[in-house]
Design a protein around this motif. Structure first.
Motif, PDB file in Angstrom:
ATOM      1  N   SER A 114       0.816  -1.205   0.000  1.00  0.00           N
ATOM      2  CA  SER A 114       0.000   0.000   0.000  1.00  0.00           C
ATOM      3  C   SER A 114       0.850   1.255   0.000  1.00  0.00           C
ATOM      4  CB  SER A 114      -0.921  -0.005   1.221  1.00  0.00           C
ATOM      5  OG  SER A 114      -0.182  -0.225   2.411  1.00  0.00           O
ATOM      6  N   GLY A 115       0.177   2.394  -0.234  1.00  0.00           N
ATOM      7  CA  GLY A 115       0.846   3.677  -0.238  1.00  0.00           C
ATOM      8  C   GLY A 115       0.756   4.376   1.096  1.00  0.00           C
ATOM      9  N   SER A 116       1.005   5.666   1.082  1.00  0.00           N
ATOM     10  CA  SER A 116       1.073   6.430   2.325  1.00  0.00           C
ATOM     11  C   SER A 116      -0.288   6.730   2.915  1.00  0.00           C
ATOM     12  CB  SER A 116       1.822   7.741   2.082  1.00  0.00           C
ATOM     13  OG  SER A 116       1.149   8.542   1.116  1.00  0.00           O
ATOM     14  N   ALA A 117      -1.343   6.752   2.096  1.00  0.00           N
ATOM     15  CA  ALA A 117      -2.672   7.162   2.554  1.00  0.00           C
ATOM     16  C   ALA A 117      -3.626   5.966   2.563  1.00  0.00           C
ATOM     17  CB  ALA A 117      -3.227   8.265   1.664  1.00  0.00           C
ATOM     18  N   PRO A 118      -4.131   5.569   3.725  1.00  0.00           N
ATOM     19  CA  PRO A 118      -5.039   4.419   3.769  1.00  0.00           C
ATOM     20  C   PRO A 118      -6.400   4.689   3.156  1.00  0.00           C
ATOM     21  CG  PRO A 118      -4.821   5.419   5.944  1.00  0.00           C
ATOM     22  CD  PRO A 118      -3.814   6.089   5.068  1.00  0.00           C
ATOM     23  N   HIS A 119      -6.739   5.959   2.896  1.00  0.00           N
ATOM     24  CA  HIS A 119      -8.047   6.279   2.318  1.00  0.00           C
ATOM     25  C   HIS A 119      -7.996   6.388   0.793  1.00  0.00           C
ATOM     26  CE1 HIS A 119      -5.904   9.950   3.441  1.00  0.00           C
ATOM     27  NE2 HIS A 119      -6.551  10.595   2.513  1.00  0.00           N
ATOM     28  N   ILE A 120      -6.899   5.920   0.188  1.00  0.00           N
ATOM     29  CA  ILE A 120      -6.781   5.857  -1.276  1.00  0.00           C
ATOM     30  C   ILE A 120      -7.349   4.538  -1.776  1.00  0.00           C
ATOM     31  CG2 ILE A 120      -5.091   5.631  -3.155  1.00  0.00           C
ATOM     32  CD1 ILE A 120      -5.246   8.443  -2.324  1.00  0.00           C
ATOM     33  N   GLY A 121      -7.986   4.554  -2.952  1.00  0.00           N
ATOM     34  CA  GLY A 121      -8.520   3.334  -3.529  1.00  0.00           C
ATOM     35  C   GLY A 121      -7.436   2.405  -4.035  1.00  0.00           C
ATOM     36  N   VAL A 122      -7.663   1.103  -3.883  1.00  0.00           N
ATOM     37  CA  VAL A 122      -6.688   0.091  -4.274  1.00  0.00           C
ATOM     38  C   VAL A 122      -6.480   0.071  -5.787  1.00  0.00           C
ATOM     39  CG1 VAL A 122      -6.291  -2.403  -4.377  1.00  0.00           C
ATOM     40  CG2 VAL A 122      -7.107  -1.358  -2.253  1.00  0.00           C
ATOM     41  N   VAL A 123      -7.566   0.042  -6.552  1.00  0.00           N
ATOM     42  CA  VAL A 123      -7.469  -0.201  -7.991  1.00  0.00           C
ATOM     43  C   VAL A 123      -6.752   0.932  -8.716  1.00  0.00           C
ATOM     44  CG1 VAL A 123      -8.825  -0.369 -10.110  1.00  0.00           C
ATOM     45  CG2 VAL A 123      -9.385  -1.817  -8.159  1.00  0.00           C
ATOM     46  N   GLY A 124      -7.160   2.178  -8.501  1.00  0.00           N
ATOM     47  CA  GLY A 124      -6.529   3.287  -9.198  1.00  0.00           C
ATOM     48  C   GLY A 124      -5.047   3.395  -8.906  1.00  0.00           C
ATOM     49  N   TYR A 125      -4.689   3.130  -7.656  1.00  0.00           N
ATOM     50  CA  TYR A 125      -3.292   3.169  -7.236  1.00  0.00           C
ATOM     51  C   TYR A 125      -2.465   2.133  -7.988  1.00  0.00           C
ATOM     52  CZ  TYR A 125       0.612   2.546  -3.885  1.00  0.00           C
ATOM     53  OH  TYR A 125       1.833   2.424  -3.284  1.00  0.00           O
ATOM     54  N   LEU A 126      -2.971   0.918  -8.100  1.00  0.00           N
ATOM     55  CA  LEU A 126      -2.242  -0.151  -8.777  1.00  0.00           C
ATOM     56  C   LEU A 126      -2.182   0.074 -10.281  1.00  0.00           C
ATOM     57  CD1 LEU A 126      -3.549  -3.230  -6.773  1.00  0.00           C
ATOM     58  CD2 LEU A 126      -1.256  -2.235  -6.677  1.00  0.00           C
ATOM     59  N   LEU A 127      -3.227   0.634 -10.872  1.00  0.00           N
ATOM     60  CA  LEU A 127      -3.199   0.904 -12.309  1.00  0.00           C
ATOM     61  C   LEU A 127      -2.127   1.934 -12.661  1.00  0.00           C
ATOM     62  CD1 LEU A 127      -7.022   1.060 -13.130  1.00  0.00           C
ATOM     63  CD2 LEU A 127      -5.422  -0.721 -13.822  1.00  0.00           C
ATOM     64  N   GLY A 128      -1.808   2.832 -11.719  1.00  0.00           N
ATOM     65  CA  GLY A 128      -0.793   3.841 -11.958  1.00  0.00           C
ATOM     66  C   GLY A 128       0.612   3.425 -11.594  1.00  0.00           C
ATOM     67  N   GLY A 129       0.801   2.227 -11.106  1.00  0.00           N
ATOM     68  CA  GLY A 129       2.125   1.732 -10.726  1.00  0.00           C
ATOM     69  C   GLY A 129       2.268   1.576  -9.232  1.00  0.00           C
ATOM     70  N   GLY A 130       2.017   2.659  -8.481  1.00  0.00           N
ATOM     71  CA  GLY A 130       2.050   2.569  -7.024  1.00  0.00           C
ATOM     72  C   GLY A 130       3.422   2.745  -6.415  1.00  0.00           C
ATOM     73  N   VAL A 131       3.739   3.960  -5.947  1.00  0.00           N
ATOM     74  CA  VAL A 131       4.989   4.233  -5.235  1.00  0.00           C
ATOM     75  C   VAL A 131       4.702   4.021  -3.757  1.00  0.00           C
ATOM     76  CG1 VAL A 131       6.786   5.954  -4.761  1.00  0.00           C
ATOM     77  CG2 VAL A 131       5.709   5.852  -7.021  1.00  0.00           C
ATOM     78  N   GLY A 132       5.012   2.827  -3.254  1.00  0.00           N
ATOM     79  CA  GLY A 132       4.515   2.380  -1.964  1.00  0.00           C
ATOM     80  C   GLY A 132       5.288   2.865  -0.764  1.00  0.00           C
ATOM     81  N   LEU A 133       4.670   2.678   0.385  1.00  0.00           N
ATOM     82  CA  LEU A 133       5.246   3.075   1.669  1.00  0.00           C
ATOM     83  C   LEU A 133       6.579   2.373   1.922  1.00  0.00           C
ATOM     84  CD1 LEU A 133       4.442   4.714   4.289  1.00  0.00           C
ATOM     85  CD2 LEU A 133       3.676   2.521   5.195  1.00  0.00           C
ATOM     86  N   LEU A 134       6.707   1.127   1.471  1.00  0.00           N
ATOM     87  CA  LEU A 134       7.931   0.342   1.652  1.00  0.00           C
ATOM     88  C   LEU A 134       8.603   0.058   0.308  1.00  0.00           C
ATOM     89  CD1 LEU A 134       6.534  -2.291   4.206  1.00  0.00           C
ATOM     90  CD2 LEU A 134       7.793  -0.189   4.723  1.00  0.00           C
ATOM     91  N   GLY A 135       8.420   0.972  -0.635  1.00  0.00           N
ATOM     92  CA  GLY A 135       8.783   0.694  -2.015  1.00  0.00           C
ATOM     93  C   GLY A 135      10.243   0.403  -2.279  1.00  0.00           C
ATOM     94  N   ARG A 136      11.165   0.939  -1.482  1.00  0.00           N
ATOM     95  CA  ARG A 136      12.577   0.637  -1.730  1.00  0.00           C
ATOM     96  C   ARG A 136      12.887  -0.829  -1.429  1.00  0.00           C
ATOM     97  NH1 ARG A 136      16.890   3.490  -1.957  1.00  0.00           N
ATOM     98  NH2 ARG A 136      17.807   2.627  -0.055  1.00  0.00           N
ATOM     99  N   ARG A 137      12.036  -1.442  -0.628  1.00  0.00           N
ATOM    100  CA  ARG A 137      12.183  -2.881  -0.360  1.00  0.00           C
ATOM    101  C   ARG A 137      11.335  -3.716  -1.312  1.00  0.00           C
ATOM    102  NH1 ARG A 137      10.125  -6.253   5.012  1.00  0.00           N
ATOM    103  NH2 ARG A 137      10.109  -8.263   3.960  1.00  0.00           N
ATOM    104  N   THR A 138      10.141  -3.215  -1.680  1.00  0.00           N
ATOM    105  CA  THR A 138       9.188  -4.033  -2.422  1.00  0.00           C
ATOM    106  C   THR A 138       9.124  -3.739  -3.911  1.00  0.00           C
ATOM    107  OG1 THR A 138       7.360  -2.471  -2.065  1.00  0.00           O
ATOM    108  CG2 THR A 138       7.730  -4.137  -0.364  1.00  0.00           C
ATOM    109  N   GLY A 139       9.613  -2.569  -4.351  1.00  0.00           N
ATOM    110  CA  GLY A 139       9.424  -2.158  -5.728  1.00  0.00           C
ATOM    111  C   GLY A 139       8.039  -1.574  -5.939  1.00  0.00           C
ATOM    112  N   TYR A 140       7.680  -1.367  -7.191  1.00  0.00           N
ATOM    113  CA  TYR A 140       6.375  -0.786  -7.505  1.00  0.00           C
ATOM    114  C   TYR A 140       5.260  -1.753  -7.127  1.00  0.00           C
ATOM    115  CZ  TYR A 140       8.545   3.146  -9.814  1.00  0.00           C
ATOM    116  OH  TYR A 140       9.274   4.284 -10.059  1.00  0.00           O
ATOM    117  N   ALA A 141       4.187  -1.189  -6.600  1.00  0.00           N
ATOM    118  CA  ALA A 141       3.079  -2.020  -6.138  1.00  0.00           C
ATOM    119  C   ALA A 141       2.480  -2.850  -7.267  1.00  0.00           C
ATOM    120  CB  ALA A 141       2.005  -1.141  -5.489  1.00  0.00           C
ATOM    121  N   SER A 142       2.432  -2.298  -8.478  1.00  0.00           N
ATOM    122  CA  SER A 142       1.833  -3.030  -9.592  1.00  0.00           C
ATOM    123  C   SER A 142       2.613  -4.286  -9.947  1.00  0.00           C
ATOM    124  CB  SER A 142       1.718  -2.116 -10.814  1.00  0.00           C
ATOM    125  OG  SER A 142       2.991  -1.654 -11.210  1.00  0.00           O
ATOM    126  N   ASP A 143       3.892  -4.352  -9.555  1.00  0.00           N
ATOM    127  CA  ASP A 143       4.682  -5.555  -9.825  1.00  0.00           C
ATOM    128  C   ASP A 143       4.169  -6.762  -9.043  1.00  0.00           C
ATOM    129  OD1 ASP A 143       6.352  -4.127 -11.510  1.00  0.00           O
ATOM    130  OD2 ASP A 143       7.850  -3.729  -9.958  1.00  0.00           O
TER     131      ASP A 143
END
Length: 460
Positions: A126-155
């Motif tokens: 997930s990203g920084s804001a818990p009130h963001i929708g899951v689908v739109g975030y993933l369609l855009g790639g997703g720069v996640g809260l733990l992204g340096r460890r996990t990579g882009y959320a869409s991956d």
């Protein structure tokens, strides 16, 4: 209602609304209040069947379609025409703890997924804001809260359920339709209306994180210190820094009211002891007015950034940078700092780590070589986009030689159609034409164009 709309209403379980009612106004409203969709018909979908009926209704009449869950990332507004499909009622969440996956319908928010997965010791990308929708975030790639460890959320996406322009409901995976699956992971809402998504979960139950706020009387020096600090970090630590003039708000400490301040946000999956050692250099940047850095369960991860939850108007964008040149930081501070012609918030997110690694089956996310993302935002109604745009653009021009792209998730336009050259900047070289071919196959008439629009090959 016209006879046509009566037929649509009979085919769906949710409401079908026309302009002129309070229910219509509530249905079309989104988190972005600066502009919004004003469709000819609004459909409050409750299930995939409702989405299919709405898309078929639109396709048969050549009407464009916009899809909205929370309305955070509206790009181009549908105004006086077409069909708006509101997915906010589609709330089913199914967790498979053994497979470490979750299936979320199109109206589900990240906070709702976090609450359902936490009892299993798992967390979403997930990203920084818990009130963001899951689908739109993933369609855009997703720069996640733990992204340096996990990579882009869409991956981490395993499957999409999507209604394409022909009215078919498809389950799209790497095996069933490799090209569409590739395009959906980063290509946005160009290819249909996603009704559900299945994505992997991480074995993360807690983290060490929070925020440090302090006055930033010399913003260029603060940015330089942050940049130097990030160059020492392991990829288990993902961070960002935001700088802005603080409003006189009860949500912020009184000593910062009216002052230009910095907010450093930290998320680290290692031990609290190691986290404290890594964060220590930040504490000498200035006296902390607030310090919320602590060990926490992942269910509290949404408190790290303290993103606003109240709907409001905003405009802005971002650039992905191969490096954050220390000499240009003063230029950024001069153009978008406390002396800017319009109020700006500057946000720098540290990328690299797993963001830079291409997975075996990458999606359409561009700019993976970037080391930082720099965003410039202006909120409220005092500075409209026509005034803010030139200020923001001067920042991006100053960073042009280091720019490798832009992130779709953090490009907020003013409701007008986005120029084609701006859309091309969101994708790696060659990927845009590949996306156009996928678009042509699944939406040849460009019904789904109220996004960062990728036109079909025979389109404009």
């Amino acid at each position: 209602m016209s006879l046509d709309v009566e037929r649509l209403a009979a085919a769906v379980r949710g409401p079908v609304l026309l302009p002129g009612s309070a229910e219509y106004e509530r249905e079309r409203a989104g988190f972005q209040t600066g502009f919004g969709h004003r469709p000819a018909v609004a459909v409050g979908a409750t299930r995939a069947g409702d989405v299919r009926a709405a898309v078929r209704f639109a396709a048969e009449r050549g009407l464009p379609v916009a899809v909205q869950s929370t309305g955070h990332g509206i790009v181009t507004a549908l105004d006086g025409e077409g069909v708006l499909i509101s997915t906010r009622r589609m709330k089913a969440v199914a967790v498979d703890a053994q497979a470490r996956t979750v299936r979320a319908e199109a109206g589900v928010l990240w906070g709702e997924v976090i609450e359902r997965t936490a009892p299993h010791g798992l967390a979403p990308v997930s990203g920084s804001a818990p009130h963001i929708g899951v689908v739109g975030y993933l369609l855009g790639g997703g720069v996640g809260l733990l992204g340096r460890r996990t990579g882009y959320a869409s991956d981490h996406v395993r499957a999409f359920d999507i209604v394409t322009a022909d009215g078919r409901l498809r389950r799209v995976t790497a095996g069933s339709d490799p090209e569409l699956f590739w395009a959906l992971r980063g290509g946005g809402g160009n290819f249909g209306a996603v009704t559900a998504v299945e994505t992997a979960l991480l074995p993360v139950a807690r983290l060490y994180g929070g925020g440090l706020r302090f006055a930033a009387d010399s913003p260029a020096d603060v940015l330089r210190a942050y940049r130097d600090w990030t160059m020492t970090l392991p990829e288990e630590l993902t961070s960002s820094i935001g700088l802005m003039t603080c409003p006189r708000s009860p949500a912020l400490p009184e000593p910062l009211h009216g002052r230009y301040a910095a907010h450093v946000r930290i998320a680290f999956t290692g031990s609290a002891e190691e986290g404290e050692r890594l964060v220590a250099p930040l504490r000498v940047l200035g006296p902390c007015v607030t310090d919320t850095v602590r060990e926490m369960p992942y269910t509290q991860a949404g408190t790290i950034y303290q993103d606003p939850r109240v709907p409001h108007a905003y405009f802005g964008g971002n650039v992905l940078l191969r490096e954050l040149d220390p000499d240009v930081l003063r230029t950024v501070a001069d153009l978008a700092g406390p002396g800017a012609a319009v109020p700006c918030a500057v946000d720098v997110r540290h990328l690299g780590g797993a963001f830079a690694r291409r997975p075996p089956d990458p999606g359409a996310v561009g700019g993976r070589e970037a080391a930082y993302m720099l965003r410039v935002m202006t909120g409220g109604t005092a500075a409209p986009p026509t005034a803010a745009r030139p200020v923001h653009q001067r920042v991006y021009e100053a960073l042009k030689q280091w720019t490798v792209g832009r992130s779709p998730n953090s490009v907020y336009h003013d409701g007008a159609p986005v120029p084609g050259d701006r859309v091309r900047e969101l994708f790696a070289a060659g990927d845009f034409e590949r996306l156009r071919r996928v678009k042509t196959r699944h939406d040849p008439h460009n019904l789904f164009r109220f996004t960062h629009n990728i036109p079909p090959v025979d389109g404009n």
